[in-house]
Design a protein around this motif. Structure first.
Motif, PDB file in Angstrom:
ATOM      1  N   GLN A   1       8.558   7.361  -9.464  1.00 28.82           N
ATOM      2  CA  GLN A   1       7.985   7.141  -7.943  1.00 28.82           C
ATOM      3  C   GLN A   1       8.855   7.665  -6.961  1.00 28.82           C
ATOM      4  O   GLN A   1      10.095   7.077  -6.859  1.00 28.82           O
ATOM      5  CB  GLN A   1       7.717   5.827  -7.814  1.00 28.82           C
ATOM      6  CG  GLN A   1       7.038   5.013  -8.848  1.00 28.82           C
ATOM      7  CD  GLN A   1       5.373   4.828  -8.643  1.00 28.82           C
ATOM      8  OE1 GLN A   1       5.185   4.282  -7.218  1.00 28.82           O
ATOM      9  NE2 GLN A   1       4.529   5.256  -9.373  1.00 28.82           N
TER      10      GLN A   1
ATOM     11  N   PRO B   1       0.709  -1.299   0.099  1.00 25.55           N
ATOM     12  CA  PRO B   1       0.051  -0.076  -0.040  1.00 25.55           C
ATOM     13  C   PRO B   1       0.746   1.310  -0.105  1.00 25.55           C
ATOM     14  O   PRO B   1       0.462   2.154  -0.462  1.00 25.55           O
ATOM     15  CB  PRO B   1      -0.937   0.033   1.073  1.00 25.55           C
ATOM     16  CG  PRO B   1      -0.260  -1.164   1.959  1.00 25.55           C
ATOM     17  CD  PRO B   1       0.571  -1.960   1.049  1.00 25.55           C
ATOM     18  N   GLU B   2       2.038   1.193   0.841  1.00 23.81           N
ATOM     19  CA  GLU B   2       2.791   2.554   0.631  1.00 23.81           C
ATOM     20  C   GLU B   2       3.506   2.744  -0.668  1.00 23.81           C
ATOM     21  O   GLU B   2       3.446   3.972  -0.997  1.00 23.81           O
ATOM     22  CB  GLU B   2       4.062   2.280   1.630  1.00 23.81           C
ATOM     23  CG  GLU B   2       3.716   1.764   3.123  1.00 23.81           C
ATOM     24  CD  GLU B   2       3.566   0.361   3.193  1.00 23.81           C
ATOM     25  OE1 GLU B   2       4.109  -0.217   2.311  1.00 23.81           O
ATOM     26  OE2 GLU B   2       3.204   0.040   4.540  1.00 23.81           O
TER      27      GLU B   2
ATOM     28  N   GLY C   1       3.253  11.188   4.480  1.00 23.48           N
ATOM     29  CA  GLY C   1       2.265  11.159   3.307  1.00 23.48           C
ATOM     30  C   GLY C   1       1.790  12.759   2.963  1.00 23.48           C
ATOM     31  O   GLY C   1       0.746  12.654   1.940  1.00 23.48           O
TER      32      GLY C   1
ATOM     33  N   LYS D   1       1.767  16.110   0.668  1.00 22.62           N
ATOM     34  CA  LYS D   1       2.183  16.541  -0.597  1.00 22.62           C
ATOM     35  C   LYS D   1       3.596  17.020  -0.678  1.00 22.62           C
ATOM     36  O   LYS D   1       4.050  17.317   0.234  1.00 22.62           O
ATOM     37  CB  LYS D   1       1.208  17.590  -1.220  1.00 22.62           C
ATOM     38  CG  LYS D   1      -0.214  17.109  -1.588  1.00 22.62           C
ATOM     39  CD  LYS D   1      -0.337  17.861  -3.096  1.00 22.62           C
ATOM     40  CE  LYS D   1      -1.514  17.412  -3.606  1.00 22.62           C
ATOM     41  NZ  LYS D   1      -2.825  17.959  -3.766  1.00 22.62           N
TER      42      LYS D   1
ATOM     43  N   ARG E   1       2.179   2.157  -3.637  1.00 29.04           N
ATOM     44  CA  ARG E   1       1.006   2.622  -4.324  1.00 29.04           C
ATOM     45  C   ARG E   1       0.928   4.041  -4.246  1.00 29.04           C
ATOM     46  O   ARG E   1       0.342   4.823  -5.240  1.00 29.04           O
ATOM     47  CB  ARG E   1      -0.187   1.943  -4.529  1.00 29.04           C
ATOM     48  CG  ARG E   1      -0.668   1.375  -5.783  1.00 29.04           C
ATOM     49  CD  ARG E   1      -1.783   0.419  -5.363  1.00 29.04           C
ATOM     50  NE  ARG E   1      -1.409  -0.799  -4.839  1.00 29.04           N
ATOM     51  CZ  ARG E   1      -2.067  -1.533  -3.774  1.00 29.04           C
ATOM     52  NH1 ARG E   1      -3.363  -0.872  -3.349  1.00 29.04           N
ATOM     53  NH2 ARG E   1      -1.775  -2.653  -3.294  1.00 29.04           N
ATOM     54  N   LYS E   2       1.181   4.658  -3.038  1.00 29.08           N
ATOM     55  CA  LYS E   2       0.782   6.120  -2.748  1.00 29.08           C
ATOM     56  C   LYS E   2       1.904   6.751  -3.333  1.00 29.08           C
ATOM     57  O   LYS E   2       1.790   8.217  -3.101  1.00 29.08           O
ATOM     58  CB  LYS E   2       0.586   6.017  -1.276  1.00 29.08           C
ATOM     59  CG  LYS E   2      -0.731   5.655  -0.834  1.00 29.08           C
ATOM     60  CD  LYS E   2      -0.904   6.077   0.659  1.00 29.08           C
ATOM     61  CE  LYS E   2      -0.116   5.331   1.457  1.00 29.08           C
ATOM     62  NZ  LYS E   2      -0.457   5.581   3.063  1.00 29.08           N
ATOM     63  N   ARG E   3       3.031   6.252  -3.383  1.00 31.03           N
ATOM     64  CA  ARG E   3       4.277   7.163  -3.841  1.00 31.03           C
ATOM     65  C   ARG E   3       4.057   8.257  -4.996  1.00 31.03           C
ATOM     66  O   ARG E   3       3.210   7.606  -6.037  1.00 31.03           O
ATOM     67  CB  ARG E   3       5.398   6.405  -4.251  1.00 31.03           C
ATOM     68  CG  ARG E   3       6.188   5.775  -3.102  1.00 31.03           C
ATOM     69  CD  ARG E   3       7.160   4.707  -3.936  1.00 31.03           C
ATOM     70  NE  ARG E   3       7.863   4.081  -2.680  1.00 31.03           N
ATOM     71  CZ  ARG E   3       8.715   2.775  -2.888  1.00 31.03           C
ATOM     72  NH1 ARG E   3       8.694   2.518  -4.249  1.00 31.03           N
ATOM     73  NH2 ARG E   3       9.179   2.204  -1.756  1.00 31.03           N
ATOM     74  N   PRO E   4       4.059   9.403  -4.752  1.00 30.01           N
ATOM     75  CA  PRO E   4       4.059  10.330  -5.755  1.00 30.01           C
ATOM     76  C   PRO E   4       4.875  10.270  -7.048  1.00 30.01           C
ATOM     77  O   PRO E   4       5.939   9.826  -6.992  1.00 30.01           O
ATOM     78  CB  PRO E   4       4.245  11.558  -4.819  1.00 30.01           C
ATOM     79  CG  PRO E   4       5.152  11.284  -4.053  1.00 30.01           C
ATOM     80  CD  PRO E   4       4.801   9.980  -3.612  1.00 30.01           C
TER      81      PRO E   4
END
Lengths: 238, 128, 236, 120
Positions: free
Chosen positions: C97, B5-6, C17, C19, B8-11
């Motif tokens: 990423q 899950p972590e 988490g 931005k 997938r959240k990566r910007p």
């Protein structure tokens, strides 16, 4: 050239009660290893020998061993704990007060400075003795060092801290080994003992840290090649 | 490797919005843009051709439209698009052929085609 | 007081988490010829230990510290501060990423490198001694072997931004060409078969950002065109 | 290590690339001609009869046909790549490329009809 002692198959060796034993399944090659073929200097071409000869020999040995031992013995179920404890000891004491002199970068810089000032190219007993003292004092400070970054994802400050611990151990054994070796050989050039002494000092220094103290031991240099006649070591002159 | 899950959240790190425009990049994008303009010009051209090959009245209408502001602008836009697409197209073909592939020439040629197109656009505007 | 350098650095904290945001720093100009990595090290060691970036050799050999510097990719360790407009905008490699701050996930990049099978492939039996090359044959590898896989080129490529899942990108293709031009490799046909795809290879539109970004001054565009010509030669 | 599922190459890259270059060469030679014609009409050097004379000539018709085919191929390849780059969703990609192909074929037929004066 220093490093982790290995035999010619890249297997790590240690001195047990029955003499030299190899540590099955543990290998070291390249800059990390000392097969006892190089002299005391770290020359440019040495790495080629390590890559082409010992890299291949080690690879062959790994394959051979893996064919004979398909599975490794069961691990001790607590074997991970030491590693985790080491990490947690850094992360756990994050907010300990230590002052700005106690951060990782500062201690590393001071360690580098000591090594530069006391163990550079030309050395004497007096300078090195003082260096060992300063280094031991600094090493005692290391447990007081603190991190400013408590993040558990890609914490490079933590990595630097753990590297510093390793570097500090290396600095200490390097310093102690150099101080004890009362001759000049290779990159170890002493003003107070300018000559090479093959009768006493043609041997490797084996250093370890036990109970917070550096312990030195020695083992002979391998001088007998396997396929050609040996030639006696001579003084290197320019 | 399954993505946690972590992960997938990566910007995504910024890309087009922050990348500095360099001559070769401009040359490539301008090739696209000019190609697109030329494609859009095709129906207009067909309409013109249709008019010009039609009755004399039609021909006159087309002539009049061509000399109107919009007509002039269309011709100008198509003209420089074609000129640029032509020049940079030759550049691309020569690069494909392996003739002008050193870093210096690739940079220089990008500057040259962009410069030539700018000069041509001014000249064309003056001539009309 | 010495001259101060203004930096604006990309920050992202995965534990919070939030931005990503740019953070400003001021760093003293400590020595002539100071590199960007020196400034980042100063921040980490003196100002803010939480700043995260990759670094290793510090002299443009290991390829760890590929970053987007004032809009163009390059290695922090060999980019002099002196030539940079301030504040120096430091961001992670584009279209990647972000794991944390300036650290990006390179897995896909190396997977793509793996896809071109970067090793010597031969059919003929191994000769007793080496597989020899003439000096001319060896010279063919100039401009390819120097690549350190830092990722500056691939992540500068708009075609890779849009279709990075399928387009192999400049770095992998430069390496593909390195094995295609190697006189000792005997799998050129197989390699070309693998590459002949409208996405894997032909997504290159000669934008040449790769060439501008390469810290080793290589020319991936030319390498890609060479592969295209090899395929052309095979077909005609 | 991430396992790369490797479906092999689509083998379509070379054909597209080659056709685009081939049509580019044809266009580089032929495209300036109709433009020159348009300019001459614009400046009044050629009146409608002159224009019709040129267009109706057999060689002109042949060259025009060649030009139109090359143009459609070139534009189709170019637009296809653009759509593939900027439209990430496969369904949209395919629909747009298909629609683009239909529209361009329509233009091609219209153009040919004008040149060969079908029904005119």
């Amino acid at each position: 050239m220093g490093g982790i002692p290995t035999n010619r198959f890249g297997e790590v060796v240690y001195n047990g009660p029955e003499g030299e034993r190899s540590c099955a399944g543990l290998y070291a090659i390249g800059e990390a290893a000392c097969v006892s073929v190089h002299g005391a200097n770290r020359l440019g071409g040495n790495s080629l020998l390590e890559i082409i000869v010992f890299g291949r020999a080690c690879g062959n040995q790994v394959m051979k061993r893996l064919k004979q031992h398909r599975y490794h013995p069961a691990l001790d179920k607590d074997c991970w704990q030491k590693g985790v404890e080491r990490v947690e000891s850094w992360l756990g004491e994050l907010n300990r007060s230590g002052g700005s002199d106690c951060n990782i970068a500062n201690i590393r810089l001071r360690m580098q400075t000591i090594m530069q000032e006391h163990f550079s190219v030309y050395r004497t007993d007096e300078v090195m003795r003082e260096g060992v003292q300063r280094l031991e004092t600094l090493a005692a400070e290391l447990p007081e060092a603190r991190l400013s970054d408590g993040n558990r994802i890609f914490n490079t400050e933590l990595i630097e801290a753990m590297e510093l611990e390793n570097l500090m151990s290396l600095a200490r054994v390097t310093a102690a080994g150099a101080l004890a070796r009362i001759e000049s050989r290779g990159a170890h050039a002493r003003d107070d003992y300018p000559d090479r002494d093959d009768t006493v000092w043609m041997k490797h220094t084996l250093a370890s840290i036990r109970d917070e103290h550096v312990k030195l031991d020695y083992k002979p240099v391998r001088v007998r090649p396997m396929t050609v006649e040996s030639f006696p070591p001579r003084k290197r002159v320019y | 490797m399954s993505e946690g899950p972590e992960q997938r959240k990566r910007p995504l790190s910024p890309r087009l919005s922050i990348y500095r425009w360099q001559p070769a990049m401009i040359a490539s994008l301008a090739h696209r843009a000019s190609g697109l303009i030329l494609v859009l010009f095709v129906p207009l051209y067909l309409w013109l051709l249709h008019g010009m090959t039609g009755s004399p009245d039609h021909f006159e209408q087309v002539q009049a439209w061509l000399h109107s502001g919009l007509g002039k602008f269309s011709l100008w836009l198509a003209g420089i698009s074609l000129f640029y697409h032509f020049c940079n197209g030759l550049r691309f073909l020569s690069i494909d052929a392996g003739w002008c592939e050193s870093r210096r020439i690739l940079r220089l040629s990008a500057r040259i085609v962009i410069g030539a197109a700018l000069v041509a656009s001014v000249l064309l505007a003056v001539m009309f | 007081m010495s001259e101060m350098i203004a930096l604006s650095v990309f920050r992202y904290d995965p534990e919070q988490g939030d931005k990503p945001a740019m953070q400003a720093y001021k760093v003293p100009m400590s020595k002539p010829g100071m590199k960007l990595l020196d400034a980042l090290n100063y921040i980490k060691w003196e100002l803010d230990g939480s700043l995260t970036y990759r670094r290793s050799c510090g002299e443009g050999v290991c390829g760890s510290d590929g970053l987007n510097i004032n809009g163009v990719n390059g290695l922090a360790c060999i980019t002099p501060i002196a030539g940079l407009k301030q504040p120096i905008h430091v961001r992670p490699l584009p279209s990647m990423q972000v794991i944390r701050d300036l650290v990006v996930d390179m897995d896909h990049f190396f997977d793509q490198y793996r896809q071109i099978q970067p090793w010597l492939k031969t059919e003929t039996p191994t000769p007793e001694h080496e597989r020899l090359q003439s000096p001319e044959q060896r010279a063919e590898l100039d401009g390819s072997y120097e690549c350190i896989l830092c990722g500056c080129c691939t992540t500068s490529c708009p075609s890779w931004w849009w279709n990075g899942d399928r387009f192999l990108g400049p770095a992998a293709l430069l390496q593909a060409n390195r094995w295609i031009v190697d006189s000792r490799d005997e799998a050129m046909g197989e390699r070309l078969d693998q590459l002949e795809d409208s996405f894997r290879l032909y997504r290159c539109h000669q934008i040449m950002n790769c060439m501008e970004a390469c810290p080793k001054e290589l020319n991936p565009t030319a390498a890609i065109d060479n592969i295209k010509r090899k395929i052309l030669a095979r077909k005609s | 290590m991430k396992l790369v599922k490797d479906p092999g190459s689509a083998r379509s890259g070379f054909k597209d690339w080659y056709l685009q270059r081939l049509s580019a060469v044809v266009l580089a030679v032929l495209l300036p001609l109709p433009l020159a014609l348009l300019v001459m009409v614009y400046t009044g050097q050629v009146d409608q009869f002159g224009l019709l004379d040129i267009i109706d000539h057999f060689v002109s018709r042949l060259l025009h046909t060649l030009l139109i085919i090359a143009l459609i191929i070139h534009a189709y390849m170019g637009l296809k790549v653009m759509i593939e780059d900027y439209v990430p969703i496969i369904g949209w990609r395919v629909s747009l490329i298909g629609a683009m192909l239909v529209v361009m074929s329509g233009f091609g037929i219209w153009w040919l009809a004008i040149i060969w004066a079908w029904g005119g």
